[in-house]
Motif scaffolding. Structure first.
Motif, mmCIF file in Angstrom:
data_model
loop_
_atom_site.group_PDB
_atom_site.id
_atom_site.type_symbol
_atom_site.label_atom_id
_atom_site.label_comp_id
_atom_site.label_asym_id
_atom_site.label_seq_id
_atom_site.Cartn_x
_atom_site.Cartn_y
_atom_site.Cartn_z
ATOM 1 N N ALA A 83 20.148 -47.678 84.203
ATOM 2 C CA ALA A 83 20.482 -48.480 83.024
ATOM 3 C C ALA A 83 21.919 -48.971 83.146
ATOM 4 O O ALA A 83 22.802 -48.228 83.561
ATOM 5 N N THR A 84 22.142 -50.225 82.805
ATOM 6 C CA THR A 84 23.490 -50.786 82.900
ATOM 7 C C THR A 84 24.131 -50.843 81.519
ATOM 8 O O THR A 84 23.457 -50.969 80.492
ATOM 9 N N LEU A 85 25.443 -50.778 81.515
ATOM 10 C CA LEU A 85 26.197 -50.721 80.265
ATOM 11 C C LEU A 85 26.063 -52.017 79.470
ATOM 12 O O LEU A 85 25.999 -51.990 78.234
ATOM 13 N N ASP A 86 26.015 -53.151 80.158
ATOM 14 C CA ASP A 86 25.891 -54.413 79.427
ATOM 15 C C ASP A 86 24.577 -54.474 78.650
ATOM 16 O O ASP A 86 24.545 -54.840 77.472
ATOM 17 N N ARG A 87 23.479 -54.098 79.292
ATOM 18 C CA ARG A 87 22.183 -54.140 78.601
ATOM 19 C C ARG A 87 22.114 -53.095 77.490
ATOM 20 O O ARG A 87 21.493 -53.325 76.444
ATOM 21 N N ALA A 88 22.729 -51.938 77.705
ATOM 22 C CA ALA A 88 22.764 -50.926 76.651
ATOM 23 C C ALA A 88 23.548 -51.433 75.442
ATOM 24 O O ALA A 88 23.147 -51.234 74.293
ATOM 25 N N ALA A 89 24.661 -52.109 75.690
ATOM 26 C CA ALA A 89 25.461 -52.660 74.597
ATOM 27 C C ALA A 89 24.710 -53.767 73.868
ATOM 28 O O ALA A 89 24.834 -53.916 72.644
ATOM 29 N N LEU A 90 23.924 -54.534 74.589
ATOM 30 C CA LEU A 90 23.114 -55.572 73.946
ATOM 31 C C LEU A 90 21.964 -54.952 73.149
ATOM 32 O O LEU A 90 21.567 -55.484 72.115
ATOM 33 N N ASP A 91 21.444 -53.820 73.612
ATOM 34 C CA ASP A 91 20.485 -53.065 72.806
ATOM 35 C C ASP A 91 21.126 -52.639 71.489
ATOM 36 O O ASP A 91 20.518 -52.746 70.414
ATOM 37 N N LEU A 92 22.348 -52.133 71.574
ATOM 38 C CA LEU A 92 23.077 -51.713 70.380
ATOM 39 C C LEU A 92 23.230 -52.878 69.399
ATOM 40 O O LEU A 92 23.105 -52.705 68.180
ATOM 41 N N ALA A 93 23.467 -54.061 69.930
ATOM 42 C CA ALA A 93 23.653 -55.244 69.093
ATOM 43 C C ALA A 93 22.384 -55.637 68.347
ATOM 44 O O ALA A 93 22.444 -56.426 67.392
ATOM 45 N N CYS A 94 21.227 -55.085 68.758
ATOM 46 C CA CYS A 94 19.973 -55.392 68.056
ATOM 47 C C CYS A 94 19.969 -54.845 66.634
ATOM 48 O O CYS A 94 19.149 -55.273 65.807
ATOM 49 N N ILE A 95 20.862 -53.907 66.321
ATOM 50 C CA ILE A 95 20.964 -53.446 64.936
ATOM 51 C C ILE A 95 21.398 -54.607 64.049
ATOM 52 O O ILE A 95 20.864 -54.826 62.969
ATOM 53 N N GLU A 96 22.358 -55.380 64.531
ATOM 54 C CA GLU A 96 22.845 -56.550 63.797
ATOM 55 C C GLU A 96 21.958 -57.762 64.019
ATOM 56 O O GLU A 96 21.781 -58.589 63.119
ATOM 57 N N HIS A 97 21.385 -57.864 65.226
ATOM 58 C CA HIS A 97 20.597 -59.037 65.603
ATOM 59 C C HIS A 97 19.220 -58.604 66.101
ATOM 60 O O HIS A 97 18.980 -58.559 67.312
ATOM 61 N N PRO A 98 18.299 -58.265 65.193
ATOM 62 C CA PRO A 98 16.951 -57.840 65.630
ATOM 63 C C PRO A 98 16.298 -58.904 66.515
ATOM 64 O O PRO A 98 16.384 -60.102 66.249
ATOM 65 N N GLY A 99 15.673 -58.437 67.595
ATOM 66 C CA GLY A 99 14.993 -59.362 68.497
ATOM 67 C C GLY A 99 15.917 -60.105 69.437
ATOM 68 O O GLY A 99 15.488 -61.068 70.095
ATOM 69 N N LEU A 100 17.155 -59.669 69.542
ATOM 70 C CA LEU A 100 18.124 -60.343 70.419
ATOM 71 C C LEU A 100 17.614 -60.395 71.856
ATOM 72 O O LEU A 100 17.203 -59.383 72.423
ATOM 73 N N ASP A 101 17.669 -61.574 72.470
ATOM 74 C CA ASP A 101 17.322 -61.744 73.876
ATOM 75 C C ASP A 101 18.574 -61.463 74.700
ATOM 76 O O ASP A 101 19.568 -62.193 74.599
ATOM 77 N N PRO A 102 18.576 -60.433 75.537
ATOM 78 C CA PRO A 102 19.777 -60.092 76.282
ATOM 79 C C PRO A 102 20.087 -61.022 77.449
ATOM 80 O O PRO A 102 21.235 -61.108 77.901
ATOM 81 N N GLU A 103 19.076 -61.731 77.956
ATOM 82 C CA GLU A 103 19.246 -62.457 79.214
ATOM 83 C C GLU A 103 20.358 -63.513 79.194
ATOM 84 O O GLU A 103 21.134 -63.606 80.153
ATOM 85 N N PRO A 104 20.499 -64.340 78.155
ATOM 86 C CA PRO A 104 21.591 -65.319 78.175
ATOM 87 C C PRO A 104 22.967 -64.674 78.255
ATOM 88 O O PRO A 104 23.878 -65.231 78.879
ATOM 89 N N TRP A 105 23.105 -63.491 77.660
ATOM 90 C CA TRP A 105 24.416 -62.836 77.631
ATOM 91 C C TRP A 105 24.697 -62.097 78.929
ATOM 92 O O TRP A 105 25.856 -62.007 79.357
ATOM 93 N N VAL A 106 23.651 -61.587 79.575
ATOM 94 C CA VAL A 106 23.818 -61.031 80.921
ATOM 95 C C VAL A 106 24.239 -62.133 81.884
ATOM 96 O O VAL A 106 25.143 -61.959 82.712
ATOM 97 N N ARG A 107 23.616 -63.303 81.754
ATOM 98 C CA ARG A 107 23.994 -64.432 82.609
ATOM 99 C C ARG A 107 25.422 -64.913 82.314
ATOM 100 O O ARG A 107 26.122 -65.364 83.229
#
Length: 229
Positions: free
Chosen positions: A17-41
């Motif tokens: 597991a990478t820290l960026d994707r874990a942090a984007l998972d955390l952001a799903c509390i504020e943004h349900p259904g957040l797509d992580p791919e644009p932010w990883v890119r």
């Protein structure tokens, strides 16, 4: 909410597991259904831009000069002093979109760009104000991402700890943190931010993840020496 990377680090420190994707998972509390791919890119893009500008990535000083100039001058990442307690400061997608955040979320951006470029950048969990360290065995320097990458000596870091905590500072406070420790601190910040907004539903989501990590809840205190940093 789909928080696989976050759960994998909080529970077993999974190396997959990478820290960026874990942090984007955390952001799903504020943004349900957040797509992580644009932010990883987006992180990929920043890393590529720095690599292109630096040329020789083996030179640590050159890398730091180029990375700091690009991230803090050209792109404009900076600490959010105006709306410090906004929950979005703890959401990696918002930090990348608006170029502002807390010391710890800005440090995470730097760390994840460093990981992509195989640079030895570590999170330093100093009480009151999260820092980063570049240490390749020859060159070692601390930085404050909240203050646009300001370089700090060890003594300056310890003075900062004393300023924020009003307690004696010691070298062990400048040791690198694990990815789990970093995410737990981010969750505590997010929990506290929601409590300040009386958004107890989201605060409980953050608290549930803290319990998953084996961390006791803060009883919804409005801040602590390590909160919001």
């Amino acid at each position: 909410m789909p928080v696989k990377a976050l759960r994998d680090i909080l529970t077993v420190e999974s190396p997959d597991a990478t820290l960026d994707r874990a942090a984007l998972d955390l952001a799903c509390i504020e943004h349900p259904g957040l797509d992580p791919e644009p932010w990883v890119r987006e992180l990929d893009r920043h890393a590529s831009e720095i690599a292109d500008r630096a040329g020789d990535l083996s030179d640590g000083r050159r890398f730091l000069e180029v990375a700091n100039r690009y991230l803090f001058e050209e792109v404009g990442f900076h600490g959010n002093q105006t709306h410090y307690y906004d929950p979005r400061n703890s959401c990696l997608n918002d930090v990348l979109a608006y170029k502002t955040g807390l010391p710890i979320s800005l440090a995470l951006v730097y760390m994840e760009i460093g990981r992509r470029l195989a640079k030895p950048i570590f999170g330093i969990g100093a009480p009151g104000h999260f820092l980063i360290q570049y240490n390749d065995g020859g060159l070692s320097v601390y930085m404050d991402a909240f203050s646009r990458g300001r370089l700090l000596s060890r003594d300056q870091c310890l003075a900062m700890v004393r300023e924020y905590t009003h307690a004696e500072a010691a070298d062990h406070l400048l040791l690198p943190v694990t990815r789990k420790q970093l995410l737990v601190r981010m969750l505590r910040n997010l929990e506290g931010a929601y409590v300040r907004q009386n958004d107890f539903e989201r605060a409980l989501q953050a608290a549930d993840l803290l319990r998953l990590a084996g961390e006791s809840r803060q009883d919804f205190r409005r801040g602590s020496p390590e909160a919001f940093s």
